[in-house]
Design a protein around this motif. Structure first.
Motif, PDB file in Angstrom:
ATOM      1  N   PHE B  63       0.849  -1.198   0.000  1.00  0.00           N
ATOM      2  CA  PHE B  63       0.000   0.000   0.000  1.00  0.00           C
ATOM      3  C   PHE B  63       0.880   1.242   0.000  1.00  0.00           C
ATOM      4  O   PHE B  63       2.101   1.162   0.186  1.00  0.00           O
ATOM      5  N   HIS B  64       0.247   2.351  -0.297  1.00  0.00           N
ATOM      6  CA  HIS B  64       0.999   3.597  -0.476  1.00  0.00           C
ATOM      7  C   HIS B  64       0.645   4.617   0.599  1.00  0.00           C
ATOM      8  O   HIS B  64      -0.529   4.734   0.965  1.00  0.00           O
ATOM      9  N   ILE B  65       1.651   5.296   1.087  1.00  0.00           N
ATOM     10  CA  ILE B  65       1.403   6.471   1.928  1.00  0.00           C
ATOM     11  C   ILE B  65       1.754   7.688   1.070  1.00  0.00           C
ATOM     12  O   ILE B  65       2.907   7.850   0.658  1.00  0.00           O
ATOM     13  N   ILE B  66       0.736   8.470   0.771  1.00  0.00           N
ATOM     14  CA  ILE B  66       0.951   9.615  -0.124  1.00  0.00           C
ATOM     15  C   ILE B  66       1.061  10.884   0.736  1.00  0.00           C
ATOM     16  O   ILE B  66       0.133  11.243   1.453  1.00  0.00           O
ATOM     17  N   ALA B  67       2.215  11.523   0.654  1.00  0.00           N
ATOM     18  CA  ALA B  67       2.434  12.782   1.391  1.00  0.00           C
ATOM     19  C   ALA B  67       2.157  13.942   0.443  1.00  0.00           C
ATOM     20  O   ALA B  67       2.779  14.042  -0.615  1.00  0.00           O
ATOM     21  N   THR B  68       1.204  14.795   0.809  1.00  0.00           N
ATOM     22  CA  THR B  68       0.820  15.924  -0.053  1.00  0.00           C
ATOM     23  C   THR B  68       1.170  17.234   0.641  1.00  0.00           C
ATOM     24  O   THR B  68       0.823  17.441   1.806  1.00  0.00           O
ATOM     25  N   SER B  69       1.861  18.093  -0.079  1.00  0.00           N
ATOM     26  CA  SER B  69       2.218  19.400   0.493  1.00  0.00           C
ATOM     27  C   SER B  69       1.090  20.406   0.252  1.00  0.00           C
ATOM     28  O   SER B  69       0.589  20.521  -0.859  1.00  0.00           O
ATOM     29  N   ASP B  77      13.662  15.927   4.201  1.00  0.00           N
ATOM     30  CA  ASP B  77      14.000  14.721   4.977  1.00  0.00           C
ATOM     31  C   ASP B  77      12.762  14.081   5.607  1.00  0.00           C
ATOM     32  O   ASP B  77      12.660  13.968   6.831  1.00  0.00           O
ATOM     33  N   VAL B  78      11.842  13.679   4.755  1.00  0.00           N
ATOM     34  CA  VAL B  78      10.598  13.079   5.244  1.00  0.00           C
ATOM     35  C   VAL B  78      10.847  11.590   5.497  1.00  0.00           C
ATOM     36  O   VAL B  78      11.252  10.852   4.594  1.00  0.00           O
ATOM     37  N   THR B  96      13.846   7.516   3.144  1.00  0.00           N
ATOM     38  CA  THR B  96      13.726   8.970   3.307  1.00  0.00           C
ATOM     39  C   THR B  96      13.399   9.619   1.969  1.00  0.00           C
ATOM     40  O   THR B  96      13.990   9.248   0.950  1.00  0.00           O
ATOM     41  N   ILE B  97      12.459  10.540   1.976  1.00  0.00           N
ATOM     42  CA  ILE B  97      12.255  11.387   0.793  1.00  0.00           C
ATOM     43  C   ILE B  97      12.914  12.720   1.113  1.00  0.00           C
ATOM     44  O   ILE B  97      12.544  13.406   2.067  1.00  0.00           O
ATOM     45  N   ASN B  98      13.948  13.042   0.340  1.00  0.00           N
ATOM     46  CA  ASN B  98      14.771  14.208   0.696  1.00  0.00           C
ATOM     47  C   ASN B  98      14.037  15.531   0.578  1.00  0.00           C
ATOM     48  O   ASN B  98      14.264  16.449   1.361  1.00  0.00           O
ATOM     49  N   ARG B  99      13.124  15.627  -0.410  1.00  0.00           N
ATOM     50  CA  ARG B  99      12.507  16.946  -0.652  1.00  0.00           C
ATOM     51  C   ARG B  99      11.114  16.766  -1.227  1.00  0.00           C
ATOM     52  O   ARG B  99      10.930  15.979  -2.159  1.00  0.00           O
ATOM     53  N   LYS B 105       3.401  16.194  -4.455  1.00  0.00           N
ATOM     54  CA  LYS B 105       3.145  14.955  -3.718  1.00  0.00           C
ATOM     55  C   LYS B 105       4.364  14.039  -3.805  1.00  0.00           C
ATOM     56  O   LYS B 105       5.151  14.138  -4.736  1.00  0.00           O
ATOM     57  N   ALA B 106       4.468  13.130  -2.845  1.00  0.00           N
ATOM     58  CA  ALA B 106       5.486  12.083  -2.905  1.00  0.00           C
ATOM     59  C   ALA B 106       4.892  10.840  -2.248  1.00  0.00           C
ATOM     60  O   ALA B 106       4.008  10.949  -1.397  1.00  0.00           O
ATOM     61  N   THR B 107       5.361   9.692  -2.684  1.00  0.00           N
ATOM     62  CA  THR B 107       4.726   8.453  -2.223  1.00  0.00           C
ATOM     63  C   THR B 107       5.747   7.519  -1.580  1.00  0.00           C
ATOM     64  O   THR B 107       6.838   7.314  -2.120  1.00  0.00           O
TER      65      THR B 107
END
Lengths: 255, 349
Positions: B63-69, B77-78, B96-99, B105-107
């Motif tokens: 499954f996906h965790i979608i981070a939305t700004s 550094d998420v 880690t998602i750097n930026r 969005k980033a997943t």
């Protein structure tokens, strides 16, 4: 030295600080004790209302802003409107008709202050700056000549609010300071505890009303010398032939 | 002899000022307190897809965790880490998602596998999302707890997004509430008991404490940073634009016919409302031709370059500013940006 001369010199210093960027020193850390647009090409100080809106937008609690505002409030309250603020000086220059203040309407500036905070929070934008007449004079018009601004809708809104305010100032002395200025509202909150204050010697006062006629804010110092609208300009002191009014700098506010 | 002021007595407006002005002070203080509570607000929201991950014992699911700004600020550094659950293996990727850029969005892809002997039922997964964001020199670390459930069953997975529940500490209300109550107490003592000393003490404390602590937190530099940048839309020199830029047919054809190589630099500031639009417009144009190369530069990071092209003058910065390196020409703001950018590229209409 006559009070009016001292005040003109002080207002001159306010104006000088407002355009001190002409020396090329750039923006400093100083929060300006009045309404002065930090976007002005010659500004070296920070507009407290502009900064306040940015702090609301970004959800930052600024101890620095709070400390500076309380300091200005405690030292002179609205004395800065009468003695230092360049936009107040412009109001002064156009003070031809010293009509009585509408006391109820004078509370509208507190509504504008709250509205400025709420609008910044609701729209995540510096909404007040877009209609601020100080920004019209100090940013919109200079940047038009510098080629950064253009004659577009935001520019015309600025010109419209500036024109309306200028007409208001001519028709009613200190119109902006009386009814609309959010910075005046902020400083007005401290007016009754500020060290700089007007004092009335009731034994000397004959209630002639000369002080009321001279007051650019349309107040009646002989009846209510400790008003939240008083800018402590001292015009009433000079008008009083009985020396009943004095300007004092003390935490002790008893007459 | 009694003073004239007291002979006149408390007028309607004096009473009004007592009941309107001073409550306004308290309201303002509460407003400031409330904003302080909201300070360091999360700028990312997290969605889980599918809504109810269902895994059979001994099987794997993704499954996906979608981070939305939702912010004009960049999240850095998420990291999402899970509290271990017995019998369930959870591996988010990347670590880690750097930026995460503003409004993007980033997943995280999360592999979940259940051991064969895991009893059927609903399992609560607890994850901790940690990231930072900066406004000028002030950086905030956000630490959020996310909870969502996984069902161990033979049923098929249901697909729909879910917002995990976020827990926040109630202590965040404590300091501003106490501060506001103290000031309210001092104001009441002054107005109704005539005691000025507590009020003066509190005000002096606010000045000394506020300025000192503010400087320790470098809030004076933050204030200077905000004031030193002329965000063209902020003071109403032009309107902020947030929509995705759409190029017209003339622009598309002009860009296809662009013959010379052009290098553009978009100078931006983190709190500039119009900068994302300027960046997106340059990106959209560059996507149409290989002759345009571009860079986005935080103006604070290359002040010398910005100063040499008039973007920083007397320590004042004007953003957004787009510089064409070959000619040194600069355009400011986003008003009629498409036409002005074409002109900067040397296209005549």
């Amino acid at each position: 030295m006559r009070l009016s001369l001292a005040r003109r010199i002080s207002q001159g210093f306010g104006l000088l600080l407002g355009i001190f960027g002409i020396t090329g020193i750039g923006m400093t850390h100083i929060i300006f004790p009045g309404l002065h647009c930090y976007a002005c090409p010659l500004a070296v100080t920070i507009c407290p209302i502009g900064l306040m809106q940015n702090l609301v937008i970004y959800g930052i609690f600024s101890y620095f802003w709070l400390g500076a505002i309380v300091a200005y409030g405690l030292v002179a309250g609205r004395g800065f409107c009468g003695w230092f603020c360049p936009f107040g000086t412009l109001n002064d220059l156009l003070s031809f008709r010293k009509v009585r203040i509408n006391k109820l309407a004078s509370y509208s500036k507190y509504a504008i202050l709250l509205g400025t905070i709420l609008a910044a929070w609701a729209f995540a934008d510096t909404m007040f700056c877009k209609i601020c007449p100080a920004a019209s004079i100090e940013a919109s018009i200079p940047y038009l000549f510098l080629g950064v601004a253009h004659v577009n809708r935001p520019f015309l809104i600025h010109i419209a609010t500036l024109s309306a305010t200028l007409v208001g100032m001519v028709v009613i002395a200190r119109f902006w300071c009386r009814y609309l200025c959010p910075m005046g509202a902020l400083l007005g909150l401290f007016n009754r505890v500020s060290f700089l204050h007007l004092s009335l010697n009731t034994d000397r006062c004959s209630r002639c009303g000369l002080c009321a006629d001279s007051c650019p804010m349309g107040l009646k110092p002989h009846e209510d010398y400790d008003n939240h609208n008083c800018i402590k300009c001292g015009e009433c002191i000079q008008a009083c032939s009985l020396d009943a009014l004095t300007l004092r700098f003390s935490p002790n506010r008893k007459p | 002899m009694k003073s004239h002021a007291t002979l006149v007595g408390p007028s309607f407006f004096k009473r009004l000022s007592q009941w309107v002005l001073y409550p306004t002070v308290v309201l303002l203080l509460l407003a400031i307190g409330t904003f302080s509570v909201y300070a360091q607000e999360p700028i990312l929201t997290f969605l889980v897809e599918p809504e109810h991950p269902v895994i059979a014992p001994g099987e794997k699911a993704v499954f996906h965790i979608i981070a939305t700004s939702n912010s004009v600020h960049e999240a850095d550094d998420v990291i999402v880490t899970f509290t271990p659950v017995e019998g369930v293996s959870i591996e988010p990727s990347p670590e880690t998602i750097n930026r995460i850029s503003p409004f993007s969005k980033a997943t995280f892809v999360v592999d979940v596998s259940a051991s064969e002997n895991l009893p059927v039922g609903e399992y609560i997964l607890i994850a901790e999302a940690v990231y930072t964001y900066c406004i000028d020199v002030s950086c905030f670390q956000i630490d959020e707890e996310l909870t969502f459930s996984v069902t161990i069953s033979e049923e098929e997975t249901m697909v729909s997004p879910i917002s995990p529940q976020v827990k926040r500490s109630p202590l965040r209300w404590l300091a501003p509430t106490l501060g506001a109550l103290l000031i309210l107490g001092a104001i009441l003592l002054w107005r109704f008991a005539g005691l000025t000393l507590p009020l003066y003490l509190i005000l002096v404390l606010l000045i000394a404490g506020g300025l000192t602590y503010g400087v320790i937190l470098k809030q004076h530099e933050q204030a200077q940073g905000i004031a030193a940048v002329l965000c063209t839309s902020c003071v109403g020199i032009e309107e902020a634009r947030h929509e995705a830029p759409k190029l017209n047919l003339f622009t598309l054809s002009a860009l296809k016919n662009l013959a010379e190589d052009v290098e553009l630099i978009v100078f931006y500031a983190p709190w500039c409302h119009s900068c994302p639009y300027a960046e997106a417009m340059v990106e959209a144009m560059a996507a149409q031709t290989e002759h345009i190369t571009y860079r986005f530069i935080d103006v604070d990071e290359q002040r010398d370059l910005a100063a040499s092209h008039g973007i920083v003058r007397s320590n004042r910065t004007v953003v957004p500013a787009i510089l064409r390196l070959e000619t040194g020409e600069v355009i400011f703001g986003v008003g009629e940006l498409e036409e002005r950018l074409l002109s900067l590229l040397g296209v005549e209409k």
